[in-house]
Scaffold this motif. Structure first.
Motif, PDB file in Angstrom:
ATOM      1  N   PHE A 184     -11.337   1.621  -2.208  1.00 36.64           N
ATOM      2  CA  PHE A 184     -10.483   1.076  -3.261  1.00 36.64           C
ATOM      3  C   PHE A 184     -11.328   0.513  -4.402  1.00 36.64           C
ATOM      4  O   PHE A 184     -12.319  -0.179  -4.175  1.00 36.64           O
ATOM      5  N   THR A 185     -10.926   0.850  -5.621  1.00 38.45           N
ATOM      6  CA  THR A 185     -11.565   0.326  -6.823  1.00 38.45           C
ATOM      7  C   THR A 185     -10.479  -0.182  -7.768  1.00 38.45           C
ATOM      8  O   THR A 185      -9.357   0.338  -7.779  1.00 38.45           O
ATOM      9  N   PRO A 186     -10.795  -1.215  -8.583  1.00 39.86           N
ATOM     10  CA  PRO A 186      -9.806  -1.736  -9.531  1.00 39.86           C
ATOM     11  C   PRO A 186      -9.463  -0.703 -10.608  1.00 39.86           C
ATOM     12  O   PRO A 186     -10.309   0.101 -11.011  1.00 39.86           O
ATOM     13  N   ALA A 187      -8.226  -0.730 -11.067  1.00 43.51           N
ATOM     14  CA  ALA A 187      -7.777   0.178 -12.128  1.00 43.51           C
ATOM     15  C   ALA A 187      -6.717  -0.522 -12.966  1.00 43.51           C
ATOM     16  O   ALA A 187      -6.148  -1.538 -12.563  1.00 43.51           O
ATOM     17  N   MET A 188      -6.474   0.028 -14.141  1.00 40.94           N
ATOM     18  CA  MET A 188      -5.482  -0.530 -15.061  1.00 40.94           C
ATOM     19  C   MET A 188      -4.503   0.564 -15.468  1.00 40.94           C
ATOM     20  O   MET A 188      -4.909   1.659 -15.869  1.00 40.94           O
TER      21      MET A 188
ATOM     22  N   LEU B   4       0.848  -1.190   0.000  1.00 40.80           N
ATOM     23  CA  LEU B   4       0.000   0.000   0.000  1.00 40.80           C
ATOM     24  C   LEU B   4       0.887   1.244   0.000  1.00 40.80           C
ATOM     25  O   LEU B   4       1.711   1.423   0.889  1.00 40.80           O
ATOM     26  N   TYR B   5       0.692   2.080  -1.013  1.00 41.86           N
ATOM     27  CA  TYR B   5       1.429   3.336  -1.131  1.00 41.86           C
ATOM     28  C   TYR B   5       0.459   4.493  -0.952  1.00 41.86           C
ATOM     29  O   TYR B   5      -0.673   4.440  -1.436  1.00 41.86           O
TER      30      TYR B   5
ATOM     31  N   ILE C 159     -10.084  16.160  -2.651  1.00 38.59           N
ATOM     32  CA  ILE C 159      -9.187  15.003  -2.635  1.00 38.59           C
ATOM     33  C   ILE C 159      -7.818  15.453  -2.123  1.00 38.59           C
ATOM     34  O   ILE C 159      -7.209  16.370  -2.663  1.00 38.59           O
ATOM     35  N   GLU C 160      -7.350  14.819  -1.056  1.00 38.87           N
ATOM     36  CA  GLU C 160      -6.083  15.211  -0.434  1.00 38.87           C
ATOM     37  C   GLU C 160      -5.075  14.069  -0.391  1.00 38.87           C
ATOM     38  O   GLU C 160      -3.913  14.285  -0.065  1.00 38.87           O
ATOM     39  N   LEU C 161      -5.533  12.851  -0.700  1.00 32.50           N
ATOM     40  CA  LEU C 161      -4.658  11.692  -0.570  1.00 32.50           C
ATOM     41  C   LEU C 161      -5.029  10.644  -1.611  1.00 32.50           C
ATOM     42  O   LEU C 161      -6.205  10.327  -1.781  1.00 32.50           O
ATOM     43  N   ILE C 162      -4.013  10.136  -2.323  1.00 33.67           N
ATOM     44  CA  ILE C 162      -4.197   9.033  -3.263  1.00 33.67           C
ATOM     45  C   ILE C 162      -3.544   7.794  -2.663  1.00 33.67           C
ATOM     46  O   ILE C 162      -2.375   7.822  -2.274  1.00 33.67           O
ATOM     47  N   ARG C 163      -4.311   6.693  -2.585  1.00 44.77           N
ATOM     48  CA  ARG C 163      -3.795   5.440  -2.033  1.00 44.77           C
ATOM     49  C   ARG C 163      -3.770   4.398  -3.143  1.00 44.77           C
ATOM     50  O   ARG C 163      -4.744   4.249  -3.894  1.00 44.77           O
ATOM     51  N   VAL C 164      -2.666   3.681  -3.252  1.00 42.18           N
ATOM     52  CA  VAL C 164      -2.478   2.702  -4.321  1.00 42.18           C
ATOM     53  C   VAL C 164      -2.092   1.359  -3.719  1.00 42.18           C
ATOM     54  O   VAL C 164      -1.155   1.271  -2.921  1.00 42.18           O
ATOM     55  N   LYS C 165      -2.825   0.306  -4.100  1.00 38.97           N
ATOM     56  CA  LYS C 165      -2.476  -1.059  -3.725  1.00 38.97           C
ATOM     57  C   LYS C 165      -2.020  -1.801  -4.973  1.00 38.97           C
ATOM     58  O   LYS C 165      -2.681  -1.749  -6.009  1.00 38.97           O
ATOM     59  N   CYS C 166      -0.889  -2.473  -4.876  1.00 35.48           N
ATOM     60  CA  CYS C 166      -0.412  -3.248  -6.021  1.00 35.48           C
ATOM     61  C   CYS C 166       0.416  -4.441  -5.548  1.00 35.48           C
ATOM     62  O   CYS C 166       0.835  -4.510  -4.394  1.00 35.48           O
ATOM     63  N   ASP C 167       0.644  -5.349  -6.466  1.00 31.18           N
ATOM     64  CA  ASP C 167       1.433  -6.552  -6.203  1.00 31.18           C
ATOM     65  C   ASP C 167       2.869  -6.142  -5.885  1.00 31.18           C
ATOM     66  O   ASP C 167       3.525  -5.470  -6.675  1.00 31.18           O
ATOM     67  N   ASN C 168       3.348  -6.575  -4.728  1.00 35.75           N
ATOM     68  CA  ASN C 168       4.696  -6.177  -4.323  1.00 35.75           C
ATOM     69  C   ASN C 168       5.744  -7.241  -4.634  1.00 35.75           C
ATOM     70  O   ASN C 168       6.891  -7.131  -4.215  1.00 35.75           O
ATOM     71  N   THR C 169       5.343  -8.270  -5.366  1.00 38.40           N
ATOM     72  CA  THR C 169       6.283  -9.357  -5.663  1.00 38.40           C
ATOM     73  C   THR C 169       6.869  -9.255  -7.063  1.00 38.40           C
ATOM     74  O   THR C 169       7.734 -10.051  -7.426  1.00 38.40           O
ATOM     75  N   LYS C 170       6.393  -8.285  -7.846  1.00 40.99           N
ATOM     76  CA  LYS C 170       6.816  -8.184  -9.240  1.00 40.99           C
ATOM     77  C   LYS C 170       8.011  -7.262  -9.445  1.00 40.99           C
ATOM     78  O   LYS C 170       8.507  -7.114 -10.560  1.00 40.99           O
ATOM     79  N   GLY C 171       8.436  -6.596  -8.389  1.00 35.62           N
ATOM     80  CA  GLY C 171       9.608  -5.731  -8.504  1.00 35.62           C
ATOM     81  C   GLY C 171       9.325  -4.391  -9.138  1.00 35.62           C
ATOM     82  O   GLY C 171      10.206  -3.804  -9.780  1.00 35.62           O
ATOM     83  N   TYR C 172       8.105  -3.858  -8.956  1.00 32.57           N
ATOM     84  CA  TYR C 172       7.807  -2.517  -9.447  1.00 32.57           C
ATOM     85  C   TYR C 172       7.061  -1.742  -8.366  1.00 32.57           C
ATOM     86  O   TYR C 172       6.503  -2.316  -7.435  1.00 32.57           O
ATOM     87  N   TYR C 173       7.067  -0.418  -8.509  1.00 30.59           N
ATOM     88  CA  TYR C 173       6.433   0.443  -7.517  1.00 30.59           C
ATOM     89  C   TYR C 173       5.866   1.674  -8.222  1.00 30.59           C
ATOM     90  O   TYR C 173       6.338   2.066  -9.297  1.00 30.59           O
ATOM     91  N   PRO C 174       4.852   2.327  -7.635  1.00 31.05           N
ATOM     92  CA  PRO C 174       4.263   3.515  -8.262  1.00 31.05           C
ATOM     93  C   PRO C 174       4.926   4.811  -7.795  1.00 31.05           C
ATOM     94  O   PRO C 174       5.409   4.906  -6.664  1.00 31.05           O
ATOM     95  N   VAL C 175       4.955   5.789  -8.673  1.00 27.62           N
ATOM     96  CA  VAL C 175       5.323   7.156  -8.310  1.00 27.62           C
ATOM     97  C   VAL C 175       4.219   8.063  -8.834  1.00 27.62           C
ATOM     98  O   VAL C 175       3.632   7.797  -9.889  1.00 27.62           O
ATOM     99  N   LEU C 176       3.927   9.122  -8.109  1.00 28.62           N
ATOM    100  CA  LEU C 176       2.829  10.003  -8.493  1.00 28.62           C
ATOM    101  C   LEU C 176       3.345  11.409  -8.765  1.00 28.62           C
ATOM    102  O   LEU C 176       4.204  11.919  -8.055  1.00 28.62           O
ATOM    103  N   SER C 177       2.788  12.024  -9.782  1.00 32.27           N
ATOM    104  CA  SER C 177       3.074  13.431 -10.079  1.00 32.27           C
ATOM    105  C   SER C 177       1.777  14.072 -10.525  1.00 32.27           C
ATOM    106  O   SER C 177       0.843  13.390 -10.961  1.00 32.27           O
ATOM    107  N   GLY C 178       1.688  15.382 -10.423  1.00 33.98           N
ATOM    108  CA  GLY C 178       0.477  16.046 -10.876  1.00 33.98           C
ATOM    109  C   GLY C 178       0.331  17.439 -10.315  1.00 33.98           C
ATOM    110  O   GLY C 178       1.265  18.015  -9.747  1.00 33.98           O
TER     111      GLY C 178
END
Length: 250
Positions: free
Chosen positions: A180-184, A5-6, A198-217
């Motif tokens: 939380f809602t599914p996204a692609m 969870l990010y 909106i003050e906070l964006i929360r992201v859940k993703c698979d942590n076993t694949k070796g990738y992570y999210p970064v946010l800009s905007g």
């Protein structure tokens, strides 16, 4: 699958709340310290907390945010399916916090009056500064009986309780605003619009694949790009695949 969870704040206030929240979590991790190095870590985190609290106008933010939450709860009290007992508990908690905050003209002021902490705090800003020759008073304190040290840790922690409780309550309310809602992420990228409040964006993703999210905007829209943890030489590290994840806008 291990899910990570990010959380990405969209304003400076929430950014500061998250930093304070993490520092309180770190402080709680060492409240049962038993070794000298664990006690030293407690002081490092404690002084980081004190410094951050001193730099921020938390009292104003807390009073404004708690007042907004009280109004929201009063509004929801009109809903026929609301749990009135839970609502009443939440309102009473908010009232107590408001009272405590208003009693403190400057949050955390009590801990800044602790003479022992003031004598050692400056040295902790120096790399390796907490040595027995730099801080003989601290070295002496570390040799005191465990029950004496535990009592003092609890007393110092108590000075910051109103800040801790306020952060816990406000972040809980904030996180509950989003589901939380599914996204692609097409080619590893996802874009969304920033709606009102909106003050906070929360992201859940698979942590076993070796990738992570970064946010800009900005205040109108945001983008989430997924990056590989260990990119190949010469690569930007951006993921090129389509990725499933979950997102909550709070």
């Amino acid at each position: 699958m291990t899910v990570a969870l990010y959380e990405f704040p969209l304003c400076e206030k929430v950014r500061n709340y998250l930093r304070l929240e993490q520092l309180f979590h770190q402080l709680d991790e060492v409240k049962f310290a038993t070794t000298e190095f664990q006690y030293l870590y407690f002081f490092e985190v404690l002084f980081d907390l004190i410094e951050l609290i001193e730099r921020l106008d938390l009292r104003t933010d807390f009073v404004r945010d708690i007042d907004a939450q009280e109004k929201n709860l009063v509004y929801w009290s009109q809903h026929p399916d609301i749990d009135n007992s839970a609502l009443e508990v939440a309102l009473q908690t908010l009232h107590r916090l408001t009272h405590e905050i208003k009693l403190n003209k400057k949050l955390g002021s009590g801990i800044r009056e602790e003479k022992f902490l003031n004598t050692i705090r400056q040295r902790f800003a120096i790399p390796g500064g907490a040595t027995s020759f730099d801080l003989p008073s601290l070295f002496c304190w570390l040799k005191q009986p465990e029950d004496v040290k535990k009592q003092q840790l609890a007393a110092w922690r108590e000075h910051l309780q109103v800040v801790d409780k306020s952060i816990q309550m406000l972040m809980s309310f904030l996180r509950e605003r989003g589901r939380f809602t599914p996204a692609m992420a097409n080619n590893g990228f996802y874009q969304g619009n920033v709606e009102d409040k909106i003050e906070l964006i929360r992201v859940k993703c698979d942590n076993t694949k070796g990738y992570y999210p970064v946010l800009s905007g900005n205040k109108y829209r945001y983008g989430i790009k997924f990056m590989t943890l260990f990119p190949e030489a010469g690569s930007t590290g951006a993921v090129a695949d389509n990725l499933d994840f979950e997102i909550a806008c709070c």
